[in-house]
Design a protein around this motif. Sequence first.
Motif, PDB file in Angstrom:
ATOM      1  N   UNK A  67       1.112  -0.744  -0.132  1.00  0.00           N
ATOM      2  CA  UNK A  67      -0.107  -0.318  -0.211  1.00  0.00           C
ATOM      3  C   UNK A  67       0.920   0.941   0.246  1.00  0.00           C
ATOM      4  N   UNK A  68       1.418   0.997   0.676  1.00  0.00           N
ATOM      5  CA  UNK A  68       2.900   2.563   1.090  1.00  0.00           C
ATOM      6  C   UNK A  68       3.600   2.649  -0.097  1.00  0.00           C
ATOM      7  N   UNK A  69       3.716   2.212  -1.466  1.00  0.00           N
ATOM      8  CA  UNK A  69       4.666   2.147  -2.418  1.00  0.00           C
ATOM      9  C   UNK A  69       3.770   1.580  -3.568  1.00  0.00           C
ATOM     10  N   UNK A  70       2.152   1.760  -3.297  1.00  0.00           N
ATOM     11  CA  UNK A  70       1.396   2.305  -4.186  1.00  0.00           C
ATOM     12  C   UNK A  70       1.400   3.412  -3.926  1.00  0.00           C
ATOM     13  N   UNK A 116      -1.706  -3.654   8.258  1.00  0.00           N
ATOM     14  CA  UNK A 116      -3.708  -3.640   7.509  1.00  0.00           C
ATOM     15  C   UNK A 116      -4.120  -5.376   7.018  1.00  0.00           C
ATOM     16  N   UNK A 117      -5.244  -5.050   7.092  1.00  0.00           N
ATOM     17  CA  UNK A 117      -5.639  -6.769   6.785  1.00  0.00           C
ATOM     18  C   UNK A 117      -6.153  -6.853   4.990  1.00  0.00           C
ATOM     19  N   UNK A 118      -6.790  -7.573   3.521  1.00  0.00           N
ATOM     20  CA  UNK A 118      -6.211  -7.796   3.209  1.00  0.00           C
ATOM     21  C   UNK A 118      -7.237  -7.649   2.397  1.00  0.00           C
ATOM     22  N   UNK A 119      -8.499  -7.445   3.197  1.00  0.00           N
ATOM     23  CA  UNK A 119      -9.609  -6.709   2.315  1.00  0.00           C
ATOM     24  C   UNK A 119      -9.562  -4.969   2.832  1.00  0.00           C
ATOM     25  N   UNK A 120      -8.757  -4.309   3.834  1.00  0.00           N
ATOM     26  CA  UNK A 120      -8.565  -2.939   3.446  1.00  0.00           C
ATOM     27  C   UNK A 120      -7.760  -2.697   2.513  1.00  0.00           C
ATOM     28  N   UNK A 121      -6.512  -3.442   2.049  1.00  0.00           N
ATOM     29  CA  UNK A 121      -5.277  -3.630   1.142  1.00  0.00           C
ATOM     30  C   UNK A 121      -6.792  -3.161  -0.015  1.00  0.00           C
ATOM     31  N   UNK A 122      -7.525  -4.482  -0.541  1.00  0.00           N
ATOM     32  CA  UNK A 122      -7.935  -3.903  -1.848  1.00  0.00           C
ATOM     33  C   UNK A 122      -8.709  -2.760  -1.835  1.00  0.00           C
ATOM     34  N   UNK A 123      -9.003  -2.687  -1.200  1.00  0.00           N
ATOM     35  CA  UNK A 123      -9.654  -1.276  -0.951  1.00  0.00           C
ATOM     36  C   UNK A 123      -8.954  -0.175  -1.330  1.00  0.00           C
ATOM     37  N   UNK A 141      -6.355   0.095  -2.681  1.00  0.00           N
ATOM     38  CA  UNK A 141      -6.012  -0.025  -4.062  1.00  0.00           C
ATOM     39  C   UNK A 141      -6.666   0.190  -5.094  1.00  0.00           C
ATOM     40  N   UNK A 142      -8.126  -0.283  -4.626  1.00  0.00           N
ATOM     41  CA  UNK A 142      -9.152  -0.067  -5.701  1.00  0.00           C
ATOM     42  C   UNK A 142      -9.072   1.597  -6.082  1.00  0.00           C
ATOM     43  N   UNK A 143      -9.093   2.715  -4.362  1.00  0.00           N
ATOM     44  CA  UNK A 143      -9.532   3.902  -4.500  1.00  0.00           C
ATOM     45  C   UNK A 143      -8.186   4.463  -5.082  1.00  0.00           C
ATOM     46  N   UNK A 144      -7.164   4.316  -5.015  1.00  0.00           N
ATOM     47  CA  UNK A 144      -6.163   4.930  -5.769  1.00  0.00           C
ATOM     48  C   UNK A 144      -5.960   4.649  -7.004  1.00  0.00           C
ATOM     49  N   UNK A 145      -6.242   3.348  -7.313  1.00  0.00           N
ATOM     50  CA  UNK A 145      -5.844   3.228  -9.148  1.00  0.00           C
ATOM     51  C   UNK A 145      -7.464   4.384 -10.300  1.00  0.00           C
ATOM     52  N   UNK A 146      -6.570   4.266 -11.267  1.00  0.00           N
ATOM     53  CA  UNK A 146      -7.506   4.683 -11.552  1.00  0.00           C
ATOM     54  C   UNK A 146      -7.156   5.299 -13.479  1.00  0.00           C
TER      55      UNK A 146
END
Length: 591
Positions: free
Chosen positions: A486-489, A518-525, A527-532
């Motif tokens: 998450x930090x690197x992304x 953080x949990x995997x679910x939080x990580x996925x959420x 990442x999806x917010x940051x990606x665009x």
Amino acid sequence: MGRHSLPDQYGAGGSDPRPRLRRRTVAVATALVLTIAGGAAAAVRSGLLSFGSACRDHPVRLTVAASPDMAPALTVAAKQAKDSGLTSDGQCLAVSVTAHESSKVAETLAAGKTPDAQVWVADSDLWVQRITADRKATRVTPVGNVASTPVGVAMVPAAAKSLGWPKKTYSWLELAGATLQDDSLRLGAADPVRSATGLLALTQIGAAAAGVKDGDTQAAALMKTLSQRASDTDAQVLETLPRDTSGAEQGSPERNHAVVVTEQASFTYNASADAGTGLDLFYPKDGSPRLDYPYTLVDKTRLSTDESRAAIRFMTYLRRPEQQKLLQKHGFRTSDYDAPQTLVTAAGGSSPQPFAEPAARPASDTAAEETLGTWTITVQSARLTTVVDASSSMSEPVPGTGRSRMDVTKSSLLQALATFTPEDEIGLWEFSTELDGDKDYRVLVPTERLGDTASDGNTQRDRLSAAFGDLSPVPNGATGLYDTTLAAYRQATASYVKGKFNALVVLTDGVNQDPGSISRATLLTELQKLAGPEHPVPLIMIAVGPDADREEADQIARATGGSGQSVTDPSQIHTVILKAIVAAGTQGGER
């Protein structure tokens, strides 16, 4: 019942004991046949009978999607098949041929769709291999090859003469190098992403460069130059040649004097060229790879029995001597062991150019993918941050090598680094658990241009090479995967550079082992917010070794539009990175 032989005494040379009866029988039968034939002819004229109506009204219809260079020959063959009444299981064949770029058909199949054709004749088996390896793609079934043609470098006469054609021979790397050394000798080729001709040539150049000191740098420089003159299709490459012998055309910076083409393309070009504007063809001495025109059935399970059998029947028809001559007439080779002198001469070849040498060994999937990856990086200019697992498990030995996972990983990363140009931006992070205070990660080299020079005189490439070499497993270190990713992304998206291929590469040999992360679910959420789409940064997550979770890696990466990969041997990392970059690049990321 089967066919029976006549008794010996009634056979050839024997005497018939009943000559009068036989003559009478023949006379009666002849009269009967004439009567029936006359009646049938009258019936046909009157429309009561229609011999051959099945051919006209109920033929087996086939559509063949063929490479544009092959389509004209197959169109003629299809007409001849119809005119000669070619049948399959008693039914006539109605074959229609449509010209389609092989790359376009491959895209359709890769998307799981079915083109409007039962048969696909691509120009190279490279496309078929790619589709076959993709489990999500529509299935294709190879049943043979139609013809072949070698790939070479064709030049306008003045350029060829300046290089000593036809007496002087060159390797692929030497030919390509000649175009770099002489500004007046411009080389053009089709984009290897869309052209098997271009890809095969670049793969040969890459293979040759691997055995030469600083060959990787030379190959990258060639690709960079070639990318400025790349055409979308093979046909468009020929359109970049001078249109006549005038000084304006020959000296125009928009015109190429040399082009990577097939023998068949040069043959066709020369057939319609004006006097003095034909091409001379170099056949590289280290082997001319060939287009091999695989004949494949498309989604065989959806074809009817009649369609499948008819498709194979048309393939066997193409192997008849008269159809082989037809293919040769269109500039194709029909034998791997024969190079017809008339064809070679018409294509611009001449002794002692090695036109009769056996074809180079077909490019492997790995070699082709590496070439595409290098091209993608070189042409697009990349911005990549590499994040490497430094947990204690990276000290585990790689079976059969005598080296640790980290040692092999470092070698593979250094190999990958050699493919990047000074314009590319590369950075390096490492991660374990609590490497920097409560952070699981540490930035070793910020992401900057490889050609930039620091105050100490070292370039970014120098700093990265040293940092790769210094990587070592952290004793008792666990895998802090989620917080690091998450930090690197976040950093990669925040520092996004428009106009470059931006991506984040994370290599891990295990699963997340940080209980406070953080949990995997939080990580996925997150990442999806940051990606665009406004700043696409695909995450390429590579699971290394037996303890990594490929499914999890793929799930995490796909949240950003990237992909998860897995390797059992860290030495495969270089190839996998390039393959993943190609895949991400073709999904529409910013360029």
